[in-house]
Design a protein around this motif. Structure first.
Motif, PDB file in Angstrom:
ATOM      1  N   TYR A 106       1.001  -1.349  -0.092  1.00 25.47           N
ATOM      2  CA  TYR A 106       0.054   0.099   0.064  1.00 25.47           C
ATOM      3  C   TYR A 106       0.941   1.401   0.036  1.00 25.47           C
ATOM      4  O   TYR A 106       1.987   1.280   0.838  1.00 25.47           O
ATOM      5  CB  TYR A 106      -0.954   0.004   1.202  1.00 25.47           C
ATOM      6  CG  TYR A 106      -1.887  -0.959   1.226  1.00 25.47           C
ATOM      7  CD1 TYR A 106      -3.212  -1.024   0.664  1.00 25.47           C
ATOM      8  CD2 TYR A 106      -1.535  -2.458   1.771  1.00 25.47           C
ATOM      9  CE1 TYR A 106      -3.882  -1.788   0.910  1.00 25.47           C
ATOM     10  CE2 TYR A 106      -2.622  -3.324   1.662  1.00 25.47           C
ATOM     11  CZ  TYR A 106      -3.878  -3.294   1.164  1.00 25.47           C
ATOM     12  OH  TYR A 106      -4.823  -4.101   1.191  1.00 25.47           O
ATOM     13  N   SER A 108       0.693   5.163   0.948  1.00 27.83           N
ATOM     14  CA  SER A 108      -0.058   6.386   1.372  1.00 27.83           C
ATOM     15  C   SER A 108       0.420   7.689   0.999  1.00 27.83           C
ATOM     16  O   SER A 108       1.635   7.907   0.971  1.00 27.83           O
ATOM     17  CB  SER A 108       0.071   6.181   2.805  1.00 27.83           C
ATOM     18  OG  SER A 108       1.415   6.248   3.233  1.00 27.83           O
ATOM     19  N   LEU A 126      -4.773   6.405  -0.783  1.00 29.12           N
ATOM     20  CA  LEU A 126      -3.883   5.119  -0.698  1.00 29.12           C
ATOM     21  C   LEU A 126      -4.172   4.500  -2.112  1.00 29.12           C
ATOM     22  O   LEU A 126      -4.976   4.661  -2.948  1.00 29.12           O
ATOM     23  CB  LEU A 126      -4.412   4.134   0.111  1.00 29.12           C
ATOM     24  CG  LEU A 126      -4.694   4.569   1.655  1.00 29.12           C
ATOM     25  CD1 LEU A 126      -5.408   3.369   2.530  1.00 29.12           C
ATOM     26  CD2 LEU A 126      -3.341   4.810   2.407  1.00 29.12           C
ATOM     27  N   CYS A 128      -2.811   0.632  -3.965  1.00 26.11           N
ATOM     28  CA  CYS A 128      -2.484  -0.725  -3.620  1.00 26.11           C
ATOM     29  C   CYS A 128      -2.070  -1.559  -4.733  1.00 26.11           C
ATOM     30  O   CYS A 128      -2.315  -1.310  -5.807  1.00 26.11           O
ATOM     31  CB  CYS A 128      -3.493  -1.476  -2.998  1.00 26.11           C
ATOM     32  SG  CYS A 128      -4.922  -1.858  -3.516  1.00 26.11           S
TER      33      CYS A 128
END
Length: 503
Positions: A106, A108, A126, A128
């Motif tokens: 992930y 951020s 976020l 992923c």
């Protein structure tokens, strides 16, 4: 079209290869405008190091995260950008990374809003990816009510409005099934700090989630325990680009110490840190230190922990980057990966040993004050020396043929300082005398480990202190000399360093 693209690409690479200031073994952004050039999103998975770099794309006009990966911290493979402009926004600013138990990574990041702020005021978001981490999918932004100001969220607690930082998220960490993340505070400090004391100085907000989708505000993550005292941050210094990871008691394969390292920048004074303990959802700083003293050159730190329990830091070397791209056609350089650990009540630091594999042409000298040190390559080398220092000792590097230009690196026992003096380093860079607190203990010898890489100079002292800066000799081809400072003879070991940047 294809032939034209090939021709232009080759010409660009050859231009960069001829650049006398572009480093050979310090990571340099492969192309485009690395301003801001923060290292971001560092993580380690399946034996591979991944690192993101922030840059402003000439193609979109927005801010992207480039993506590189490596097995050894020095040779990097370039990937398609991980984060780009999307859905009318202008890309992203800084943030961190996290790998969950199932291998999903992930990112951020601070979402850069669209030009039309009525439609998009940015915030924290976020993205992923699954292994091999080639395709990144954006997730829904954090559901935190936004204020009219970018980087600030207004929430109501007990009937009162609280302005919380909503910028530069940290890496995510996981405890007892919950995910945690810090949010930086500069927009709040700038907007409200002059009027209200609670918004002044360095602090971060903490949010948590049980599923990485819905996030809740927890509260302040830490408070500065000695604002403005003993070189602790004062009320003007923010906390942005935070990184929060555990410390071990050795350079590698150490044991957990129970201490955590809170790395961050203040935009006016560069990189600094706290070492302290984590108790539940609160961090308690116990020790403070800086990694930049004269200005903010050592900037925007990013860190990870690998499978050898090595805590590794990168930073952007920020001196005059706004002009680099226009002048040189590229910008953005990182300090060499730095290992940090906690031992004997202090933060230890050393360059990653990956550099050893690039060393060649080992030479040994015995020298004293003013002696020339005939290194194999005066623009790219490593120099090690050990002194029984009772007076000022060190080296001058990138010394010009007429000795009018040079960069001085030395230990000043009367000041208790490790010094890098660039006031004679050339007209293109920042001329400053940077002094880092450092005192030898009784009976302790001085050990200096010096790195020169064209426009980058780094020094480590006794694995307890370090300074890193950029310099710009006026005539690089005639600034290859190295001379000794100090009356005491010393044994010196030098190595030429083979460039590992592809161009």
């Amino acid at each position: 079209m294809e032939q034209e693209l090939v021709t232009h690409t080759r010409a660009y690479r050859e231009m960069l290869l001829k650049d006398a200031y572009r480093p050979g073994y310090h990571f340099a952004l492969p192309d485009d405008n690395g301003y801001p050039g923060d290292p971001n999103g560092a993580f380690f998975a399946d034996g591979v190091y991944h690192l993101m770099y922030l840059y402003k794309s000439s193609a979109t006009g927005g801010y992207h995260w480039g993506h590189v990966s490596s097995l050894d911290l020095i040779h990097w493979r370039h990937h398609v950008d991980a984060l780009t402009v999307q859905e009318g926004d202008e890309g992203c600013y800084s943030g961190g990374a996290f790998v969950d138990d199932d291998g999903t990574a992930y990112l951020s990041f601070w979402k850069f809003p669209a030009a039309d702020r009525t439609k998009d005021r940015g915030g924290i978001a976020l993205a992923c990816a699954k292994p091999p981490y080639e395709v990144w999918e954006r997730m829904e932004p954090l559901a935190v009510e936004s204020s009219e100001d970018w980087g600030i969220a207004d929430i109501e607690i007990n009937g009162s409005v609280l302005h919380i930082g909503c910028a530069d998220p940290s890496n995510i960490w996981k405890t007892n099934g919950k995910y945690y993340m810090q949010l930086g505070n500069k927009p709040v400090l700038d907007r409200y700090g002059t009027a209200e004391a609670r918004y002044q100085g360095d602090w971060t907000e903490l949010v948590c989630s049980s599923d990485l989708k819905k996030w809740e505000y927890v509260g302040r993550f830490y408070e500065n325990p000695q604002r403005g005292v003993e070189d602790y941050p004062d009320e003007t210094e923010d906390d942005m680009c935070p990184s929060f990871l555990p410390l071990f008691d050795a350079k590698e394969n150490g044991n957990p110490t129970g201490k955590y390292l809170q790395l961050f920048i203040s935009h006016n004074h560069g990189c600094q840190y706290y070492v302290g303990r984590l108790e539940g959802e609160r961090f308690y700083p116990e020790t403070h230190g800086r990694m930049s003293w004269a200005d903010r050159t050592y900037f925007a730190p990013e860190a990870l922990v690998d499978d050898g329990r090595r805590h590794i830091i990168w930073s952007w070397l920020c001196d005059k980057p706004k002009h680099d791209f226009q002048k040189y056609g590229w910008s953005g350089v990182y300090a060499f990966p730095r290992l940090v650990w906690w031992a004997n009540g202090e933060l230890k630091m050393a360059p990653a040993d990956a550099l050893d594999g690039l060393q060649y042409s080992h030479r040994v000298y015995s020298a004293t004050n003013g002696d020339a040190v005939p290194v194999a390559n005066g623009e790219s080398f490593r120099l090690r020396g050990v002194w029984n220092a009772r007076d000022r000792v060190g080296v001058r590097v990138r010394v010009s043929e007429d000795a009018a230009e040079f960069t001085e690196i030395y230990y000043s026992p009367e000041e208790g300082m490790l010094v890098m003096d660039t006031t004679h380093s050339g007209s293109g860079g920042v001329r400053v005398r940077e002094c880092a607190p450092f005192k030898l203990q009784n009976g302790e010898a001085l050990s200096l480990d010096v790195f020169v890489d064209k426009s980058v100079v780094e020094v480590y002292a006794n694995e307890r202190q370090a300074i890193c800066r950029r310099i710009y000799p006026t005539d690089p081809e005639k600034s290859m000399g190295v001379t000794l400072i100090g009356e005491r003879p010393v044994r010196l070991d030098s190595y030429a360093i083979f460039p590992c940047n592809p161009y």
